[in-house]
Structure formats: structure tokens, C-alpha cells
Design a protein around this motif. Structure first.
Motif, mmCIF file in Angstrom:
data_model
loop_
_atom_site.group_PDB
_atom_site.id
_atom_site.type_symbol
_atom_site.label_atom_id
_atom_site.label_comp_id
_atom_site.label_asym_id
_atom_site.label_seq_id
_atom_site.Cartn_x
_atom_site.Cartn_y
_atom_site.Cartn_z
ATOM 1 N N ILE A 82 -4.803 6.696 1.479
ATOM 2 C CA ILE A 82 -3.908 6.165 0.453
ATOM 3 C C ILE A 82 -4.207 6.840 -0.883
ATOM 4 O O ILE A 82 -3.291 7.201 -1.639
ATOM 5 C CB ILE A 82 -4.074 4.631 0.331
ATOM 6 C CG1 ILE A 82 -3.678 3.932 1.639
ATOM 7 C CG2 ILE A 82 -3.236 4.094 -0.826
ATOM 8 C CD1 ILE A 82 -2.237 4.124 2.046
ATOM 9 N N LEU B 10 -2.572 10.229 -1.510
ATOM 10 C CA LEU B 10 -1.133 10.297 -1.774
ATOM 11 C C LEU B 10 -0.831 10.440 -3.260
ATOM 12 O O LEU B 10 -1.506 9.859 -4.109
ATOM 13 C CB LEU B 10 -0.442 9.036 -1.243
ATOM 14 C CG LEU B 10 -0.404 8.861 0.275
ATOM 15 C CD1 LEU B 10 0.122 7.472 0.624
ATOM 16 C CD2 LEU B 10 0.452 9.944 0.932
ATOM 17 N N GLY C 160 4.190 8.406 -2.615
ATOM 18 C CA GLY C 160 3.777 8.953 -1.330
ATOM 19 C C GLY C 160 3.793 7.920 -0.224
ATOM 20 O O GLY C 160 3.811 6.707 -0.461
ATOM 21 N N ARG C 161 3.770 8.408 1.006
ATOM 22 C CA ARG C 161 3.858 7.527 2.172
ATOM 23 C C ARG C 161 2.858 7.938 3.232
ATOM 24 O O ARG C 161 2.695 9.131 3.538
ATOM 25 C CB ARG C 161 5.272 7.581 2.768
ATOM 26 C CG ARG C 161 5.469 6.720 4.014
ATOM 27 C CD ARG C 161 6.866 6.921 4.596
ATOM 28 N NE ARG C 161 7.898 6.491 3.679
ATOM 29 C CZ ARG C 161 8.398 5.248 3.629
ATOM 30 N NH1 ARG C 161 7.934 4.331 4.472
ATOM 31 N NH2 ARG C 161 9.357 4.949 2.781
ATOM 32 N N LYS D 80 3.169 3.540 -3.739
ATOM 33 C CA LYS D 80 2.934 4.144 -2.432
ATOM 34 C C LYS D 80 3.355 3.189 -1.323
ATOM 35 O O LYS D 80 3.517 1.991 -1.547
ATOM 36 C CB LYS D 80 1.455 4.512 -2.303
ATOM 37 C CG LYS D 80 0.984 5.482 -3.373
ATOM 38 C CD LYS D 80 -0.513 5.710 -3.316
ATOM 39 C CE LYS D 80 -0.970 6.627 -4.439
ATOM 40 N NZ LYS D 80 -2.439 6.871 -4.414
#
Length: 337
Positions: free
Chosen positions: A246, A249, A253-254, A277
């Protein structure tokens, strides 16, 4: 119609010769003379009844390439003698909201190729013609077979979540799924980072399309990756430090999970809120995106790296998959074609 196959007769058993009879061909069905069938780790789960849904005798196999030999009277767009492929899904209701929107993989009445019915470790298989997909001429059957499950599994989320050429993509796990995902992301024009716990895989990961390689056990390398990626595709089945991914990202972001991922995220909600995210999952894809994936693979020469073995060596091939010794997909040759 009698069909010769190889079946497990109880959980975790070796596959043995097995013959079964089928009913009369329905108007929407076709019969395939199977030439190649990939071995997916899902086949192992089904053989072992890990998901408690298997019925025995059980014929595995859902990465099937073959030649059409018979067609029902409502079949259109396909004909005898044509080479086609069949993946995990072999049917849907064709009427629900998900089917109507081209997301047949989400149909609540979907039919799996080898769940509750016999699959592709056999000389022939029957399927709804709408789930048989023409294989482009410049894709070899051996390399195309794994694309029908592994390929669609990693291609679909890249398209579904809008990955574009300017995005920076990470792929977690360089195995049967990950090595294909690297190729697709690279062919889409993305900057690609491979994440693996096996440093020895770096040369191959780069050959598959990775611009960067990160050892997930190297805390400093993971820290350096922080805030650099727009999309991360996890193909692993082992729990990892998801907080670190995480953190890798960029804003918006994903992190997307495919395959049979295990464990829990255990990530603070604030990690998603700050930076907007998200985390999601994805499973195979609908009919339209399957056709698109095969055409894209043919155009960009995306292919699964395979080891071919004859159908009668199926138990040896299964053990290689079971013990994570396949590099990277095992494929059975089911005929002389």
C-alpha cells in the motif's frame, strides 16, 4: 458418445484412465477434439477437494485448446475443423444484468468447465459454443492454452481498472500468473516492477518485461519503492506485508488481488484514505475481454512459458505443479495434432 479421460477417484488420488458416456448434443453445444490442456493450480485444489465441491470420479482441466468436431443446430460463428479454446467458464444464463453487461464471469448461474462436470484431461470435451474462443493463427496451441485461465486472470484487471501506457505497474509473484502479467503490462507500454521472494528469478523477470526487480524480503528495497506505483497486481497465494505494498502506491493507486490469495490484509484504514488508494479483487473475465486478450497476446507475442508433457504423463506433470516446480506452466499434449 463415449469419452476417454483421466480421472481422480478420490481426494488426492493419482489420475487413472476413465471412460464416460455423454448425452445427446444440445443445440448450443459443440464437441472439441482436445489437442492441448494446461494444468492450473486450481486443478490441484479440485483434485484434492480443498474447496469441498469436487465430485468423483473427477476429470480436471480448464485450459483447453482443441478442434471442433461436432456442432449443435443453434451454433453460429463457429464450425467443424476450427481451432478454439475453453477456459474456466463454460456457460452462463445470458440474461442477468451481469451477462447483459458483458461480465458473464460474475453471472450467479455460471457453469465452470470442470466443476460438477468433466474437464479437459481427456480426448474430447463438450461446451456451450458461446464460451469457446477462436485461437489466433499466430498463437501456438501449447502457449495459448494457459492464456485461457492464467492469461485472462491477469489481463482482465489491467483493462478493468484502466491501466494505461503511462502507468507504473507492479506485479507481485513471478510464477504461472505473474510471468504472463509482466508481459501484458510491458506490451501495454507500462513501466513494470517485478516483486519476488526469489532473487534468482530476476534475469527471467526482466526477460518477461520487468524494468525493475524488488526482493520482497529486502526491507530497504521495499522502502525505496514507496510511492512509486499506480497499480499493483498480486498473483501470490502467500500472506505478505501488505502495508508495504500500500505504501508503494502513488495517490489514487490500486492494489488488486487475483488467484486464490490467502490471509488478511491487516492494513490500517488510514493507509487508504491518505492518498485515495484502493484495494480490489478480480476473477477471470467476460467473453468480450477473453477475445480481446487472445488478440492482444497474438499481436504482441505474449505467451506462457510452458513445459509440454504427454497426457499419459499427467501424474508427473501434476506433481511438478503441486510442488511449485513448474517453470512456468505445465501443458498436456492430448493428441497427435
Amino acid at each position: 458418445m463415449p469419452i476417454n479421460a483421466l480421472a481422480a477417484h478420490e481426494p488426492k488420488a493419482l489420475l487413472k484412465p476413465y471412460a464416460y458416456e455423454t448425452d445427446q448434443l444440445s443445440p448450443d453445444e459443440i464437441v472439441l477434439q482436445i489437442t492441448h490442456c494446461g494444468i492450473c493450480h486450481s486443478d490441484i485444489h479440485l483434485i484434492d477437494n480443498d474447496w469441498t465441491i469436487s465430485k468423483y470420479p473427477f476429470v480436471p482441466g480448464h485450459e483447453i485448446v482443441g478442434i471442433i468436431t461436432e456442432t449443435g443446430n443453434r451454433v453460429s460463428g463457429l464450425e467443424a475443423g476450427q481451432r478454439v479454446g475453453v477456459g474456466w467458464q463454460s456457460g452462463s444464463c445470458h440474461t442477468c444484468e451481469w451477462c447483459a453487461s458483458g461480465q458473464e464471469n460474475l453471472c450467479p448461474r455460471q457453469i465452470a468447465t470442470c466443476v460438477g462436470r468433466h474437464g479437459g484431461f481427456a480426448e474430447k470435451v463438450r461446451t456451450d459454443y458461446r464460451f469457446a474462443f477462436p485461437i489466433p493463427d499466430n498463437l501456438d496451441s501449447e502457449n495459448a492454452a494457459p492464456l485461457l485461465c492464467a492469461g485472462i486472470t491477469v489481463y482482465s484487471p489491467l483493462k478493468q481498472y484502466g491501466v494505461r501506457h503511462h502507468h507504473r505497474v507492479g506485479v507481485v509473484g513471478i510464477g504461472g500468473l505473474g510471468h504472463v502479467a509482466l508481459q501484458f503490462a510491458r506490451a501495454m507500454g507500462c513501466e513494470v516492477t517485478a516483486f519476488s521472494s526469489t532473487p534468482e528469478k530476476e534475469p527471467e523477470a526482466r526477460a518477461f518485461g520487468a524494468d525493475h526487480f524488488v526482493n520482497v524480503n529486502d526491507k530497504q528495497a521495499m522502502k525505496i519503492s514507496s510511492g512509486k506505483l499506480d497499480f499493483i497486481l498480486s498473483t501470490v497465494t502467500a500472506p505478505l506485508n501488505w502495508s508495504a505494498f500500500i505504501s508503494a502506491l502513488r495517490p489514487n493507486g490500486r492494489l488488486c488481488f487475483v488467484g486464490a490469495s490467502v490471509g488478511n490484509l491487516n492494513v490500517p484504514v488510514g493507509s487508504f484514505v491518505m492518498g485515495q488508494k484502493s484495494v480490489s479483487g478480480s476473477v477471470i473475465g467476460g467473453r468480450a475481454i477473453m477475445n480481446e486478450m487472445l488478440e492482444f497476446a497474438a499481436r504482441h507475442q505474449v505467451k506462457a512459458k510452458t513445459e509440454l508433457m504427454p497426457l499419459n504423463a499427467v501424474n508427473t506433470a501434476i506433481e511438478k505443479v503441486r510442488n511449485n516446480q513448474a517453470r512456468y506452466r505445465m501443458v498436456l499434449s492430448c493428441s497427435n495434432q
